[in-house]
Structures are given as C-alpha cells and as structure tokens.
Design an enzyme around this catalytic site. Structure first.
Site, PDB file in Angstrom:
ATOM      1  CG  ASP A 172       1.207 -53.870   5.926  1.00 30.68           C
ATOM      2  OD1 ASP A 172       1.636 -53.056   5.038  1.00 30.68           O
ATOM      3  OD2 ASP A 172       1.450 -53.712   7.197  1.00 30.68           O
TER       4      ASP A 172
ATOM      5  CG  ASP B  73       3.370 -51.516  -9.322  1.00 29.30           C
ATOM      6  OD1 ASP B  73       4.483 -51.371  -8.933  1.00 29.30           O
ATOM      7  OD2 ASP B  73       2.300 -51.000  -9.188  1.00 29.30           O
ATOM      8  CB  ILE B  74      -0.936 -53.541  -6.395  1.00 27.57           C
ATOM      9  CG1 ILE B  74      -0.492 -54.879  -6.115  1.00 27.57           C
ATOM     10  CG2 ILE B  74      -2.383 -53.066  -6.191  1.00 27.57           C
ATOM     11  CD1 ILE B  74      -0.843 -54.931  -4.488  1.00 27.57           C
TER      12      ILE B  74
ATOM     13  CD  GLU C  11       2.932 -50.757  -5.612  1.00 24.81           C
ATOM     14  OE1 GLU C  11       4.182 -50.714  -6.203  1.00 24.81           O
ATOM     15  OE2 GLU C  11       2.177 -50.466  -6.378  1.00 24.81           O
TER      16      GLU C  11
ATOM     17  CG  ASN D  72      -0.607 -47.997   1.950  1.00 18.13           C
ATOM     18  OD1 ASN D  72      -1.348 -48.762   2.592  1.00 18.13           O
ATOM     19  ND2 ASN D  72       0.134 -48.148   1.080  1.00 18.13           N
TER      20      ASN D  72
HETATM   21  P1  GH3 Z   1       0.506 -47.380  -9.872  1.00 19.08           P
HETATM   22  O1  GH3 Z   1      -0.715 -47.632 -10.554  1.00 19.08           O
HETATM   23  O2  GH3 Z   1       1.280 -46.360 -10.822  1.00 19.08           O
HETATM   24  O3  GH3 Z   1       1.291 -48.530  -9.417  1.00 19.08           O
HETATM   25  O4  GH3 Z   1       0.121 -46.337  -8.348  1.00 19.08           O
HETATM   26  P2  GH3 Z   1       0.559 -46.743  -7.114  1.00 19.08           P
HETATM   27  O5  GH3 Z   1       0.014 -46.017  -6.291  1.00 19.08           O
HETATM   28  O6  GH3 Z   1       0.441 -48.304  -6.984  1.00 19.08           O
HETATM   29  O7  GH3 Z   1       2.064 -46.765  -6.990  1.00 19.08           O
HETATM   30  P3  GH3 Z   1       3.317 -46.221  -6.410  1.00 19.08           P
HETATM   31  O8  GH3 Z   1       4.639 -47.260  -6.859  1.00 19.08           O
HETATM   32  O9  GH3 Z   1       3.541 -44.733  -6.618  1.00 19.08           O
HETATM   33  O10 GH3 Z   1       3.018 -46.297  -4.838  1.00 19.08           O
HETATM   34  C1  GH3 Z   1       3.010 -47.711  -4.207  1.00 19.08           C
HETATM   35  C2  GH3 Z   1       2.853 -47.714  -2.731  1.00 19.08           C
HETATM   36  O11 GH3 Z   1       3.288 -48.649  -1.999  1.00 19.08           O
HETATM   37  C3  GH3 Z   1       3.744 -46.592  -2.004  1.00 19.08           C
HETATM   38  C4  GH3 Z   1       3.973 -47.104  -0.540  1.00 19.08           C
HETATM   39  O12 GH3 Z   1       3.658 -46.282   0.453  1.00 19.08           O
HETATM   40  C5  GH3 Z   1       3.231 -48.449  -0.730  1.00 19.08           C
HETATM   41  N1  GH3 Z   1       3.905 -49.463  -0.069  1.00 19.08           N
HETATM   42  C6  GH3 Z   1       5.174 -50.096  -0.169  1.00 19.08           C
HETATM   43  N2  GH3 Z   1       5.322 -50.968   0.390  1.00 19.08           N
HETATM   44  C7  GH3 Z   1       4.405 -51.116   1.374  1.00 19.08           C
HETATM   45  C8  GH3 Z   1       3.869 -52.103   2.617  1.00 19.08           C
HETATM   46  O13 GH3 Z   1       4.874 -52.902   2.880  1.00 19.08           O
HETATM   47  N3  GH3 Z   1       2.933 -51.651   2.964  1.00 19.08           N
HETATM   48  C9  GH3 Z   1       1.905 -50.998   2.655  1.00 19.08           C
HETATM   49  N4  GH3 Z   1       0.766 -50.749   3.150  1.00 19.08           N
HETATM   50  N5  GH3 Z   1       2.267 -50.064   1.666  1.00 19.08           N
HETATM   51  C10 GH3 Z   1       3.212 -50.208   1.024  1.00 19.08           C
HETATM   52 MG    MG Z   2       5.195 -49.749  -7.478  1.00 21.94          MG
HETATM   53 MG    MG Z   3       1.598 -49.738  -8.076  1.00 17.40          MG
HETATM   54 MG    MG Z   4       4.336 -47.095  -9.509  1.00 21.21          MG
END
Ligand code: GH3
Ligand code: MG
Ligand code: MG
Ligand code: MG
Ligand code: MG
Length: 308
Positions: free
Chosen positions: A203, A186-187, A229, A194
C-alpha cells in the site's frame, strides 16, 4: 467525531471567492470591506447582467453568492434559480441579502435555492457569522466530494471520475481535431512487494508511486488509479511522441524514487503503454485498449520501459 472528521472552516482554501450583487454602491463597498478583512476575495456586480457575465468567466470559482433581492434588471430570486440550474461543478453557498424581512419572502428565497438570509441594514457580525456557517457546509461538501471521487489509498481520482472527464475531453479533441494521448502504466513485479514486505508495504508503494505520478502531470491532464497497481493518464493536446517523452521521464522518476517502508527501503520500476487517439477509434475504450496492448508488449520485452 474523531479529529480527522471534524469540519472546520480552516480546511477550505483560505481565500474563498465571493460574488456580491447589489445595485447600491454603498452596500457593495461595505460587504466588500467586511469580507476582505475576513480573508475572502470579493468580486462585485451591480445588476443581474453583470453578475451572469462574471459567473461565466472561467478565472473565477465562486464559493459564495451574496445577492440583493431587487436589482435594476431583474430579481435576485431569478439569479439564484439560474445559478442553481447552471453552475454544477461545485456547490455555491447562496445568501439572500434584503430588507424584505417577512416570512413569505424568506420562504420564497429558500425555495428558489438560497441557503441563508441576511437582513438589511447589514450587520458585520451577522454577515461574518453566516459566512462561517456557509464555510462549514462547503467544507463538508468538499470532503464528501473528495471521498466520492478519489481513491482512498492514493487520493487519485477514481476510474469512474476519470472516464467522465475523459468523455468531455474526447469530444473536444475530436471536434477540433486535437491530438490526445493515453498513457497506462503498471508496477513491475508488484506481487513480490506484497509477498516479501507485506500488504501494508505494498500500500505504501502504491501511495508513493501515486504521488510521483500526480506530481508529474499538468492541470489539464486527466489521471486516475485505473486498477490495483495500474495507473492511467489522458493527455490532451499531446501527440504519442510527446506522451512518450513524458512517460519516459515518469518512468525514470518512479525508478529513482526510494520508497521508505517500515523495515526496508525499496525501489520499483514500471512498464508503460502509450497510444494516441486515431480517427477510427470510437471512444476512450478503444484508446485504453491500444495503450494496454503496448503495456503488454512492454512487459514482454522485459519491463521498466515505454512502448508506443
Ligand atoms: P507484472 O510485472 O507482470 O505487472 O507483475 P505483478 O506482480 O506486478 O502483477 P500482477 O498484476 O500479477 O499483480 C498485481 C498485484 O497487485 C496483485 C494484487 O494483490 C496487488 N494489489 C492490487 N491492489 C492492491 C492494493 O490496493 N494494495 C496492495 N498492497 N496490493 C494490491
Ligand atoms: Mg497489474
Ligand atoms: Mg504489475
Ligand atoms: Mg500484471
Ligand atoms: Mg436593490
């Protein structure tokens, strides 16, 4: 139609494999010559038995079958039925080549599953044109399959496809007691990307990470974009220790990748959870859960690391 949706024979791999089945050596040679000149890779068989043997060999992936009607050990019609029944991994374009030129024969061949009909004696121009028509159908099939099975943003297989493929690998690994590991990552702080650079930049980051991920696996590994992600890989015949080494390399590669956005260049890190299938696990869900627990731990321990 927009240029991107144009169906062109050129969009297929250049050397499509063709299986030519005919008991007449002259006809086999002729078709082979015609099609090889057009860039096809031709394999021939002189009877049903040989054809079935060749079809079963894993090294081939025939896109076309050109078959005779009357064969020494059976009928081309039965061969076609068999292919339609058994080969399901991809669509095979089938041409029935025969001197039975009447309407009943044509109907029977089409009903058995043939896509097209080629009258004997074989005319080079007609053969090539009918193959081109087949290429158009196959290019369309390839495109639709890709759209159905792959995530639009990253081009990676979807979770549904991943789960289907893992189910097969799961049974194989249990049956032969082979190790099987799952890596989920997970990123880190992806929301910030974003928030700071915009959703389109987010993206772009996902596409880049997906590309590095896809570039780092072997053909036998099963991968997907698991969620927003989050990405997942199942590595057959791989222990947790080996999977950790692989994950650590991928972690480094992702962290080192400079991602060029419209207005900035960024790096992202990711956190990894690794688990190996254990005897008490019932299915993939248990394995993913175990990896996910490790991923949570990697996040808690400060991110940008592999936990198993
Ligand atoms: P953590 O280090 O805990 O993983 O923090 P985080 O911010 O990466 O984690 P979180 O899972 O809370 O957030 C993931 C975000 O990814 C939320 C959502 O808006 C974004 N996201 C999910 N799918 C897509 C996509 O297809 N495109 C974009 N641009 N953003 C996306
Ligand atoms: Mg996540
Ligand atoms: Mg993440
Ligand atoms: Mg997360
Ligand atoms: Mg014959």
């Amino acid at each position: 139609m927009t240029p991107g949706t144009k169906i062109q024979p050129e969009s297929l791999p250049t050397r499509s494999q063709v299986l030519v089945v005919d008991d007449d050596r002259l006809i086999r040679t002729l078709i082979r010559e015609f099609l090889t000149r057009e860039g096809y890779e031709v394999v021939t068989a002189e009877n049903c038995r040989q054809a079935l043997e060749v079809l079963e060999e894993e090294k081939h992936e025939f896109k076309f079958l050109v078959t005779d009607w009357e064969l020494p050990d059976g009928s081309g019609i039965d061969l076609i039925r068999h292919v339609r029944h058994v080969v399901s991994s991809h669509y095979m374009y089938i041409v029935m080549a025969t001197s039975h030129g009447n309407r009943e024969s044509l109907t029977q061949a089409l009903n058995a599953g043939a896509d097209d009909f080629l009258a004997k004696p074989i005319d080079r121009g007609e053969l090539v044109a009918r193959m081109r028509s087949g290429q158009r159908i196959l290019a369309l099939e390839t495109r639709l399959t890709h759209l159905a099975n792959n995530d639009l943003l990253t081009g990676l297989p979807t979770r549904r496809v991943f789960e289907d493929m893992v189910a097969k690998e799961w049974s194989r690994s249990r049956r032969y007691r082979l190790p099987l590991s799952c890596v989920i990552f997970d990123i880190d702080y992806f929301k910030r990307i974003n928030d700071v650079h915009g959703h389109a930049a987010g993206d772009q980051v996902l596409r880049e990470v997906g590309r590095v991920f896809a570039d780092s696996v072997r053909k036998s590994d099963i991968i997907c974009r698991y969620g927003g992600e989050e990405f997942c890989a199942v590595l057959p015949e791989t222990s947790a220790a080996q999977a950790c080494v692989w994950a650590e390399n991928l972690r480094k590669r992702i962290a080192e990748t400079e991602i060029i956005l419209d207005a900035a260049v960024v790096n992202v890190t990711s956190s990894f959870g690794v688990a190996e299938a254990m005897a008490e696990m019932e299915d993939l869900d248990n394995l993913v859960e175990a990896s996910d627990q490790c991923l949570i731990e990697a996040k808690q321990k400060g991110r940008n690391q592999v936990v198993s």
